[in-house]
Enzyme design. Structure first.
Site, PDB file in Angstrom:
ATOM      1  N   GLU A 337      32.045  -7.074 -31.942  1.00  0.00           N
ATOM      2  CA  GLU A 337      31.676  -8.461 -32.277  1.00  0.00           C
ATOM      3  C   GLU A 337      31.078  -8.505 -33.682  1.00  0.00           C
ATOM      4  O   GLU A 337      31.196  -9.501 -34.382  1.00  0.00           O
ATOM      5  CB  GLU A 337      30.688  -9.022 -31.240  1.00  0.00           C
ATOM      6  CG  GLU A 337      30.502 -10.530 -31.362  1.00  0.00           C
ATOM      7  CD  GLU A 337      29.793 -11.161 -30.164  1.00  0.00           C
ATOM      8  OE1 GLU A 337      30.471 -11.644 -29.244  1.00  0.00           O
ATOM      9  OE2 GLU A 337      28.554 -11.154 -30.160  1.00  0.00           O
ATOM     10  N   HIS A 368      39.525  13.667 -16.222  1.00  0.00           N
ATOM     11  CA  HIS A 368      40.540  13.666 -15.164  1.00  0.00           C
ATOM     12  C   HIS A 368      41.318  12.362 -15.166  1.00  0.00           C
ATOM     13  O   HIS A 368      41.964  12.009 -14.180  1.00  0.00           O
ATOM     14  CB  HIS A 368      39.870  13.914 -13.809  1.00  0.00           C
ATOM     15  CG  HIS A 368      39.157  15.230 -13.787  1.00  0.00           C
ATOM     16  ND1 HIS A 368      39.783  16.416 -13.466  1.00  0.00           N
ATOM     17  CD2 HIS A 368      37.889  15.570 -14.135  1.00  0.00           C
ATOM     18  CE1 HIS A 368      38.924  17.423 -13.582  1.00  0.00           C
ATOM     19  NE2 HIS A 368      37.768  16.925 -13.993  1.00  0.00           N
ATOM     20  N   LYS A 477      36.006 -20.661 -26.566  1.00  0.00           N
ATOM     21  CA  LYS A 477      35.009 -21.441 -25.819  1.00  0.00           C
ATOM     22  C   LYS A 477      35.434 -22.912 -25.760  1.00  0.00           C
ATOM     23  O   LYS A 477      35.350 -23.548 -24.709  1.00  0.00           O
ATOM     24  CB  LYS A 477      33.638 -21.342 -26.494  1.00  0.00           C
ATOM     25  CG  LYS A 477      32.948 -20.010 -26.332  1.00  0.00           C
ATOM     26  CD  LYS A 477      31.545 -20.070 -26.936  1.00  0.00           C
ATOM     27  CE  LYS A 477      30.882 -18.702 -26.942  1.00  0.00           C
ATOM     28  NZ  LYS A 477      29.594 -18.679 -27.622  1.00  0.00           N
TER      29      LYS A 477
HETATM   30  O1  F6P Z   1      30.152 -14.253 -27.038  1.00  0.00           O
HETATM   31  C1  F6P Z   1      29.468 -14.925 -28.012  1.00  0.00           C
HETATM   32  C2  F6P Z   1      27.990 -14.906 -27.815  1.00  0.00           C
HETATM   33  O2  F6P Z   1      27.451 -15.884 -28.637  1.00  0.00           O
HETATM   34  C3  F6P Z   1      27.348 -13.545 -28.089  1.00  0.00           C
HETATM   35  O3  F6P Z   1      27.160 -13.299 -29.427  1.00  0.00           O
HETATM   36  C4  F6P Z   1      26.098 -13.657 -27.299  1.00  0.00           C
HETATM   37  O4  F6P Z   1      25.468 -12.426 -27.117  1.00  0.00           O
HETATM   38  C5  F6P Z   1      26.640 -14.274 -26.024  1.00  0.00           C
HETATM   39  O5  F6P Z   1      27.614 -15.193 -26.464  1.00  0.00           O
HETATM   40  C6  F6P Z   1      25.627 -14.948 -25.162  1.00  0.00           C
HETATM   41  O6  F6P Z   1      25.017 -16.013 -25.823  1.00  0.00           O
HETATM   42  P1  F6P Z   1      23.662 -16.641 -25.314  1.00  0.00           P
HETATM   43  O7  F6P Z   1      22.627 -15.583 -25.329  1.00  0.00           O
HETATM   44  O8  F6P Z   1      23.365 -17.753 -26.264  1.00  0.00           O
HETATM   45  O9  F6P Z   1      23.885 -17.160 -23.916  1.00  0.00           O
END
Ligand code: F6P
Length: 517
Positions: A337, A368, A477
């Site tokens: 990330e 294995h 998202k």
């Molecule tokens: O996957 C994207 C992200 O923003 C990560 O960087 C982060 O750790 C995760 O989602 C969870 O986000 P939050 O802590 O705001 O729920």
């Protein structure tokens, strides 16, 4: 780094002799490619690198001003330029008086430790007066992977409530965690920097209903770890249960903030302080050790060399420690990330590509399963073995066998084997590193994690990327919300054009197949 320097490093790489020759021609290789720091012994001698390449790589660290960047980080400069934020995770474990950021962080960490200790002792208990026996962390990504990995790794230090982790939007995850738990004795920690993440908020609402159905004051059973305190308070978290961190702490770098609260519940505030002390020790090392023998710098140079210069596109991290089994999953977010990007801070394409694919599984199990491919497959996969000197288990002989397997695998990868039958040939010259923690303790684990954090940042500076943003997770998202709206209403959103037929098919079958109708 400019194109000329990059090309000259690539040329040097191509001139590196096979490992067997390197060991013959330079018996001192073990010394300059080995480092001991903060209770960890790291052996990089079976990497495809010679002295002149190493010196050139070390010089490249000065070119991209790694030490200067760490100083700027500590000073609170805006290092995350695309989000206009400071990058303050080192301040989380620095002495409180060292900076305003450290002061702010220390106040919240002290609150977290005090609350965790009160939960462990029973001074803070559930709404019906019963002591908490189970703590369930609800969070995802950085709000899950770090604390889950550490809680598992420090299993032998745990002497508090049972601590579980729920991250997946799949109901099966929370179902499994709730199995055997009682509402009266269960505490939920809603861990979310933004306090808006779909998976976390959906699971938290379900947990709230589960507690509320049996207990009068559900909020006594919830703690939040967040940088959006207002959202948490509006959701119903009690003020004294709302632990805060800050927008200058990135999710995947938040383990040393109050996101570590579930770990505090498991091992207690004092042991968590030990974990932070180990991180701080590595922070001091990275900022003060000479470049050529600086552990995170050496680690970053090896990883960057393998991916950007040798074009090895993946790296396997294999913990030869049952308790470190979640380390690869944690590193996947930290590294990929952070550095899985196509353009640099300047918006231009990267010279040597971005993050390698990080993957792995605990050894010896991996031997294995996929080690066949590591030894004889056509792709070269650098391997990082992570293990411990001291056994934590009840069988020292088993630990000797575990360590013997690390040695055997690293030797076989590097030295290979000649044979008259082609299918029995091991070509060798396959790179690996071995990291050995003296013992798996809160302190040494803290140092290891800080080392990986710093190595990730240094690799990012070598690549020229901003390691502290994550724009690549945004589109999925948005489209998930659109798809969910389509499913709920039965009316398709335009954004899902290439997946319309699949979405239509799901809408048509979901009622028929659901067990909950
Ligand atoms: O996957 C994207 C992200 O923003 C990560 O960087 C982060 O750790 C995760 O989602 C969870 O986000 P939050 O802590 O705001 O729920």
């Amino acid at each position: 780094m400019d194109a000329e320097v990059f090309q000259s490093l690539k040329n040097l790489c191509q001139g590196v002799a096979p490992l067997a020759e390197l060991f013959q021609s330079d018996p001192s290789r073990n010394q300059w490619l080995t480092v001991d720091a903060c209770g960890i012994h790291a052996d990089f001698s079976r990497q495809r690198i010679n002295k002149s390449l190493y010196e050139a790589l070390v010089h490249s660290v000065d070119i991209v001003d790694v030490q200067g960047s760490f100083r700027k980080m500590m000073a609170g400069d805006i290092m995350n330029v695309t989000e206009d934020r400071a990058v303050g995770h080192m301040a989380l474990r620095a002495p409180a008086q060292s900076s305003p950021m450290a002061q702010q962080a220390s106040g919240q960490l002290e609150r977290g430790k005090a609350l965790a200790n009160a939960i462990r002792s029973g001074a803070v208990c559930g709404a019906t007066g019963k002591q908490f026996a189970t703590v369930i962390n609800i969070g995802i990504g950085g709000s899950d992977l770090g604390p889950a990995m550490v809680t598992r790794a420090l299993r032998t230090f745990a002497n508090g409530p049972v601590v579980k982790f729920v991250s997946n939007i799949d109901a099966a995850d929370l179902d499994e965690a709730l199995h055997g738990a009682q509402p009266e004795t269960t505490l939920f920690v809603v861990s979310s920097k933004t306090f808006t993440t779909l998976e976390t908020m959906h699971n938290a609402e379900r947990a709230r209903r589960w507690v509320g159905a049996s207990v009068p004051n559900w909020s006594q059973h919830f703690v939040a770890a967040t940088s959006h305190a207002e959202a948490a308070l509006n959701w119903g978290i009690q003020k004294d249960h709302c632990l805060e961190f800050f927008d200058w702490v990135g999710g995947r770098f938040s383990l040393s903030s109050v996101i570590g609260f579930p770990v505090m519940c498991a091992i207690g505030g004092d042991q968590f302080s030990e974990f932070l002390a180990g991180m701080s020790e590595m922070d001091h090392h990275v900022m003060n050790a000479p470049t050529a023998s600086n552990f995170p710098v050496m680690h970053a140079l090896i990883w960057w060399m393998n991916s950007a210069l040798h074009s090895f596109s993946t790296v396997a991290v294999i913990p030869y420690s049952h308790d470190l089994a979640r380390l690869p999953a944690y590193l996947q977010q930290l590294v990929m990330e952070s550095n899985g990007k196509s353009v640099g801070v300047d918006g231009r394409s990267l010279l040597g590509g971005s993050s390698p694919v990080v993957w792995g599984e605990a050894g010896t199990n991996g031997q294995h399963a996929f080690f066949q491919m590591l030894h004889q497959g056509t792709q070269i996969v650098p391997v990082e073995f992570v293990t411990t000197g001291a056994s934590l288990g009840s069988d020292d002989e088993a630990h000797d066998l575990l360590f013997a397997n690390v040695i055997a695998q690293s030797e076989a990868l590097a030295a290979g084997r000649t044979h008259s039958e082609p299918h029995k040939v091991f070509e060798g010259n396959r790179p690996s590193s071995v990291l050995v923690l003296d013992e798996l303790s809160p302190r040494s684990l803290g140092s290891l994690i800080a080392m990986y954090e710093h190595s990730t940042a240094i690799q990012g500076w070598l690549m020229g990327v901003n390691s502290f943003d994550q724009w690549g997770v945004e589109l999925g998202k948005i489209l998930a919300v659109n798809a969910a709206t389509s499913i709920a209403s039965g009316a398709l959103q335009d954004e899902q054009t290439m997946t319309h037929p699949l979405l239509n098919w799901y809408i048509s079958i979901r009622k028929k197949l659901s067990r909950n109708q």
